[in-house]
Design an enzyme around this catalytic site. Structure first.
Site, PDB file in Angstrom:
ATOM      1  N   THR A 190     112.741  63.517  87.002  1.00 31.60           N
ATOM      2  CA  THR A 190     113.794  62.899  87.875  1.00 31.60           C
ATOM      3  C   THR A 190     115.128  62.494  86.679  1.00 31.60           C
ATOM      4  O   THR A 190     114.485  61.673  86.015  1.00 31.60           O
ATOM      5  CB  THR A 190     113.840  61.606  88.414  1.00 31.60           C
ATOM      6  OG1 THR A 190     114.677  60.881  89.256  1.00 31.60           O
ATOM      7  CG2 THR A 190     112.401  61.055  87.891  1.00 31.60           C
ATOM      8  N   ASP A 191     116.083  62.149  87.423  1.00 34.71           N
ATOM      9  CA  ASP A 191     117.408  61.773  85.938  1.00 34.71           C
ATOM     10  C   ASP A 191     116.572  60.114  86.355  1.00 34.71           C
ATOM     11  O   ASP A 191     117.169  59.248  85.693  1.00 34.71           O
ATOM     12  CB  ASP A 191     118.837  61.837  86.624  1.00 34.71           C
ATOM     13  CG  ASP A 191     118.819  61.504  88.148  1.00 34.71           C
ATOM     14  OD1 ASP A 191     118.153  60.759  88.929  1.00 34.71           O
ATOM     15  OD2 ASP A 191     119.948  61.170  88.520  1.00 34.71           O
ATOM     16  N   GLU A 192     116.087  60.027  87.377  1.00 36.03           N
ATOM     17  CA  GLU A 192     115.722  58.356  87.388  1.00 36.03           C
ATOM     18  C   GLU A 192     114.948  57.525  86.290  1.00 36.03           C
ATOM     19  O   GLU A 192     115.343  56.469  85.682  1.00 36.03           O
ATOM     20  CB  GLU A 192     115.136  57.582  88.309  1.00 36.03           C
ATOM     21  CG  GLU A 192     116.145  58.475  89.249  1.00 36.03           C
ATOM     22  CD  GLU A 192     114.914  58.239  91.227  1.00 36.03           C
ATOM     23  OE1 GLU A 192     114.611  56.978  91.461  1.00 36.03           O
ATOM     24  OE2 GLU A 192     115.494  58.315  91.902  1.00 36.03           O
ATOM     25  N   TYR A 196     107.918  53.450  90.048  1.00 38.85           N
ATOM     26  CA  TYR A 196     108.534  55.258  89.832  1.00 38.85           C
ATOM     27  C   TYR A 196     109.025  55.387  88.359  1.00 38.85           C
ATOM     28  O   TYR A 196     108.607  56.971  88.666  1.00 38.85           O
ATOM     29  CB  TYR A 196     109.194  55.459  90.888  1.00 38.85           C
ATOM     30  CG  TYR A 196     109.411  57.185  91.323  1.00 38.85           C
ATOM     31  CD1 TYR A 196     108.868  58.937  91.446  1.00 38.85           C
ATOM     32  CD2 TYR A 196     111.373  57.234  91.014  1.00 38.85           C
ATOM     33  CE1 TYR A 196     109.210  59.577  91.465  1.00 38.85           C
ATOM     34  CE2 TYR A 196     111.260  58.977  90.910  1.00 38.85           C
ATOM     35  CZ  TYR A 196     110.862  60.236  91.262  1.00 38.85           C
ATOM     36  OH  TYR A 196     110.989  60.969  91.757  1.00 38.85           O
ATOM     37  N   LYS A 217     107.222  58.245  85.791  1.00 41.02           N
ATOM     38  CA  LYS A 217     107.514  59.707  85.622  1.00 41.02           C
ATOM     39  C   LYS A 217     108.834  59.961  83.970  1.00 41.02           C
ATOM     40  O   LYS A 217     107.899  60.476  83.045  1.00 41.02           O
ATOM     41  CB  LYS A 217     109.116  60.225  86.052  1.00 41.02           C
ATOM     42  CG  LYS A 217     109.117  60.539  87.421  1.00 41.02           C
ATOM     43  CD  LYS A 217     107.823  61.439  88.272  1.00 41.02           C
ATOM     44  CE  LYS A 217     108.565  63.461  87.698  1.00 41.02           C
ATOM     45  NZ  LYS A 217     107.743  64.064  88.045  1.00 41.02           N
TER      46      LYS A 217
HETATM   47  P1  NAD Z   1     107.509  65.045  97.204  1.00 41.56           P
HETATM   48  O1  NAD Z   1     106.417  63.424  97.867  1.00 41.56           O
HETATM   49  O2  NAD Z   1     108.218  65.411  98.835  1.00 41.56           O
HETATM   50  O3  NAD Z   1     106.634  65.850  97.882  1.00 41.56           O
HETATM   51  C1  NAD Z   1     105.612  65.230  96.326  1.00 41.56           C
HETATM   52  C2  NAD Z   1     103.784  66.796  96.630  1.00 41.56           C
HETATM   53  O4  NAD Z   1     102.820  66.497  95.754  1.00 41.56           O
HETATM   54  C3  NAD Z   1     103.602  66.389  98.635  1.00 41.56           C
HETATM   55  O5  NAD Z   1     103.004  67.862  98.554  1.00 41.56           O
HETATM   56  C4  NAD Z   1     101.805  66.043  97.994  1.00 41.56           C
HETATM   57  O6  NAD Z   1     101.312  66.119  98.632  1.00 41.56           O
HETATM   58  C5  NAD Z   1     102.199  66.208  96.524  1.00 41.56           C
HETATM   59  N1  NAD Z   1     100.711  64.795  95.265  1.00 41.56           N
HETATM   60  C6  NAD Z   1     100.859  63.637  95.838  1.00 41.56           C
HETATM   61  N2  NAD Z   1      99.731  63.350  95.423  1.00 41.56           N
HETATM   62  C7  NAD Z   1      99.482  64.177  94.392  1.00 41.56           C
HETATM   63  C8  NAD Z   1      98.084  64.151  93.747  1.00 41.56           C
HETATM   64  N3  NAD Z   1      97.547  63.322  93.281  1.00 41.56           N
HETATM   65  N4  NAD Z   1      97.260  65.502  93.716  1.00 41.56           N
HETATM   66  C9  NAD Z   1      98.137  67.066  93.845  1.00 41.56           C
HETATM   67  N5  NAD Z   1      99.175  67.125  94.884  1.00 41.56           N
HETATM   68  C10 NAD Z   1      99.842  65.509  94.988  1.00 41.56           C
HETATM   69  O7  NAD Z   1     108.645  64.472  96.120  1.00 41.56           O
HETATM   70  P2  NAD Z   1     109.257  65.797  95.938  1.00 41.56           P
HETATM   71  O8  NAD Z   1     111.331  65.366  96.705  1.00 41.56           O
HETATM   72  O9  NAD Z   1     109.294  67.214  96.255  1.00 41.56           O
HETATM   73  O10 NAD Z   1     109.528  65.777  93.930  1.00 41.56           O
HETATM   74  C11 NAD Z   1     109.235  66.794  93.361  1.00 41.56           C
HETATM   75  C12 NAD Z   1     108.684  66.634  92.225  1.00 41.56           C
HETATM   76  O11 NAD Z   1     110.267  66.874  91.812  1.00 41.56           O
HETATM   77  C13 NAD Z   1     108.671  64.965  91.596  1.00 41.56           C
HETATM   78  O12 NAD Z   1     108.002  65.326  90.395  1.00 41.56           O
HETATM   79  C14 NAD Z   1     109.977  64.267  91.283  1.00 41.56           C
HETATM   80  O13 NAD Z   1     109.261  63.122  90.651  1.00 41.56           O
HETATM   81  C15 NAD Z   1     110.398  65.470  91.180  1.00 41.56           C
HETATM   82  N6  NAD Z   1     112.141  64.998  91.672  1.00 41.56           N
HETATM   83  C16 NAD Z   1     112.771  64.616  93.028  1.00 41.56           C
HETATM   84  C17 NAD Z   1     114.027  64.380  92.972  1.00 41.56           C
HETATM   85  C18 NAD Z   1     113.718  63.938  95.045  1.00 41.56           C
HETATM   86  O14 NAD Z   1     115.519  63.956  95.135  1.00 41.56           O
HETATM   87  N7  NAD Z   1     113.775  64.255  95.382  1.00 41.56           N
HETATM   88  C19 NAD Z   1     115.066  64.947  92.188  1.00 41.56           C
HETATM   89  C20 NAD Z   1     114.504  64.737  90.435  1.00 41.56           C
HETATM   90  C21 NAD Z   1     113.319  65.089  90.564  1.00 41.56           C
HETATM   91  P1  TYD Z   2     116.551  57.070  98.893  1.00 37.67           P
HETATM   92  O1  TYD Z   2     116.330  58.625  99.677  1.00 37.67           O
HETATM   93  O2  TYD Z   2     115.582  56.005  98.604  1.00 37.67           O
HETATM   94  O3  TYD Z   2     116.652  57.978  96.793  1.00 37.67           O
HETATM   95  P2  TYD Z   2     116.297  56.958  94.746  1.00 37.67           P
HETATM   96  O4  TYD Z   2     116.065  56.250  95.734  1.00 37.67           O
HETATM   97  O5  TYD Z   2     114.842  57.878  94.687  1.00 37.67           O
HETATM   98  O6  TYD Z   2     118.004  57.107  94.733  1.00 37.67           O
HETATM   99  O7  TYD Z   2     117.421  56.022  98.354  1.00 37.67           O
HETATM  100  C1  TYD Z   2     118.807  56.647  98.071  1.00 37.67           C
HETATM  101  C2  TYD Z   2     119.944  55.447  98.051  1.00 37.67           C
HETATM  102  O8  TYD Z   2     120.282  54.860  99.078  1.00 37.67           O
HETATM  103  C3  TYD Z   2     119.712  54.394  97.556  1.00 37.67           C
HETATM  104  O9  TYD Z   2     120.574  54.110  96.162  1.00 37.67           O
HETATM  105  C4  TYD Z   2     118.866  53.593  98.110  1.00 37.67           C
HETATM  106  C5  TYD Z   2     119.681  53.691  99.660  1.00 37.67           C
HETATM  107  N1  TYD Z   2     118.468  53.197 100.638  1.00 37.67           N
HETATM  108  C6  TYD Z   2     118.866  53.094 101.261  1.00 37.67           C
HETATM  109  O10 TYD Z   2     120.645  51.665 101.675  1.00 37.67           O
HETATM  110  N2  TYD Z   2     118.739  52.735 102.463  1.00 37.67           N
HETATM  111  C7  TYD Z   2     117.192  53.051 103.254  1.00 37.67           C
HETATM  112  O11 TYD Z   2     116.853  52.691 103.869  1.00 37.67           O
HETATM  113  C8  TYD Z   2     116.901  53.942 101.863  1.00 37.67           C
HETATM  114  C9  TYD Z   2     115.151  55.074 102.337  1.00 37.67           C
HETATM  115  C10 TYD Z   2     117.535  54.116 100.754  1.00 37.67           C
END
Ligand code: NAD
Ligand code: TYD
Length: 356
Positions: free
Chosen positions: A137-139, A162, A166
């Protein structure tokens, strides 16, 4: 690369399910093994359209369990790994950091150790058909002020449990490359949006709440900024990088699509008013400013020039079209939304696997 058996971890989750679908359909000559623990965030209803594909198999399991992971690698002799499994929600990491430390750090280390043990690292000099692709992630880069963008060279400065977990996993992946010669690639992506995202994240949560006339909890003043990328464009970028990235390198992925939270929320409200036949402004009345998230990063913005310039990837969808499509998906798939929020899917799949 002549790849055969590919392990995708976290393939039942939001991004993972889009990636599994893309690869299973696009590469019939690859065997895709989806390993997922099926936590609250992952469910197999996300993948019903590919579940019977001959080149797809699901395995339920936990990446934190080192013995299980070693046995799995022994059994399948994976050629490559694309690692997405993670705990992914910042608010949950504030409430319970240990889950994040176990899955995101220890789980990643277990996968690296297993890959190292089946891939003879002395033979891993390029060209190699083995690859450990780590999805991040970019975070990890921390919080920006009003100016600037994250580049691949930006120093890590994670500020939530988180993002710290990561960042740790990224460091481990890179360390296994430098120390043991494990062939790795890392990508760091901005916020994703699209179908099948668990409705605790901003966009699906607010769609769900507007539909049900529940309040929209905006953290702080709603002035935090995120860079939003359509999830299918992220999956496409992973496909491009998996096949073409330079071993040992990191690539940023982003949409060049920055939105202040409150402006994004107003767009969602406007589209929802239209789709639900409400008078304009009605959904906005649900906006409620609440106490800010602890350590809330102000701004993320990603510079993905390297990926775009070196490998020719660009986002395919404009945000206006993407958000409309996304909202329509959640409205059409009300049953999915209800089943994930009530835990019905999790309960159903837990029973199915407990009886095996
Ligand atoms: P998500 O939470 O939707 O899915 C995570 C998946 O991992 C789920 O299916 C869960 O069951 C599985 N999982 C969790 N713990 C596990 C374990 N101990 N063993 C096996 N499986 C397990 O997450 P996402 O949003 O799809 O993100 C996927 C990846 O991409 C993550 O690594 C996240 O850090 C990264 N990412 C997400 C975003 C975003 O905006 N969602 C952006 C950049 C990077
Ligand atoms: P989120 O979807 O949790 O992603 P991330 O924290 O990984 O960026 O949140 C996106 C943005 O929205 C973040 O600045 C937090 C804000 N937010 C709210 O204001 N209210 C909410 O209920 C949630 C879940 C997020």
């Amino acid at each position: 690369m002549n790849l055969k058996t590919i392990l995708i971890t976290g393939g039942a989750g939001f991004i993972g399910s889009h990636l599994v679908r893309l690869l299973v359909n696009k590469y019939p000559n690859y065997k895709i093994i989806n390993l997922d623990k099926l936590t609250y965030a992952g469910n197999l209803a996300n993948l019903t359209d590919v579940e019977n594909a001959p080149n797809y198999e699901f395995v339920k399991g936990d990446i934190v369990d080192a013995d299980f992971i070693h046995a799995l690698f022994d059994k399948y002799q994976f050629d490559a790994v694309i690692h997405l499994a993670a705990e992914s929600h910042v608010d949950r990491s504030i409430a319970n950091p240990m889950e994040f430390i176990m899955t995101n750090i220890v789980g990643t280390a277990n996968l690296l150790n297993a890959a190292r043990s089946i891939w003879k690292t002395s033979n891993l000099q390029p060209p190699t058909s083995n690859l450990f692709y780590h999805v991040s992630t970019d975070e990890v880069y921390g919080s920006l002020g009003n100016e600037g963008m994250f580049k691949e060279t930006t120093p890590y400065d994670p500020r939530s449990p988180y993002s710290a977990s990561k960042a740790s996993s990224d460091h481990l992946v890179r360390a296994y490359y430098h120390t043991f010669g494990l062939p790795i690639v890392i990508s760091n992506c901005s916020n994703n949006y699209g179908s099948h995202q668990f409705p605790e994240k901003l966009i699906p949560l607010f769609i769900h709440n507007i539909k049900n006339n529940k309040s929209l909890p905006v953290y702080g003043k709603g002035e935090n900024i995120r860079d939003w990328l359509w999830v299918e464009d992220h999956a496409r970028a992973i496909d491009v990088l998996f096949h073409n990235a330079k071993i040992g390198e990191t690539y940023n992925i982003g949409g060049h699509n920055e939105w202040k939270n409150i402006d994004l929320i107003k767009v969602i409200c406007k589209v929802m008013d239209k789709k639900l036949g409400r008078t304009e402004g009605e959904s906005e009345k649900l906006i409620t400013y609440v106490t800010d998230r602890a350590g809330h990063d102000l701004r993320y913005a990603i510079d993905s020039t390297k990926l775009q310039h070196d490998l020719g990837w660009t986002p395919s969808l404009q945000f206006e079209e993407g958000i409309e499509k996304t909202i329509q998906w959640y409205l059409t798939n009300e049953e999915w939304l209800n089943n994930v929020t009530s835990g019905a899917y999790q309960h159903y799949y837990e029973k199915q696997y407990a009886s095996r």
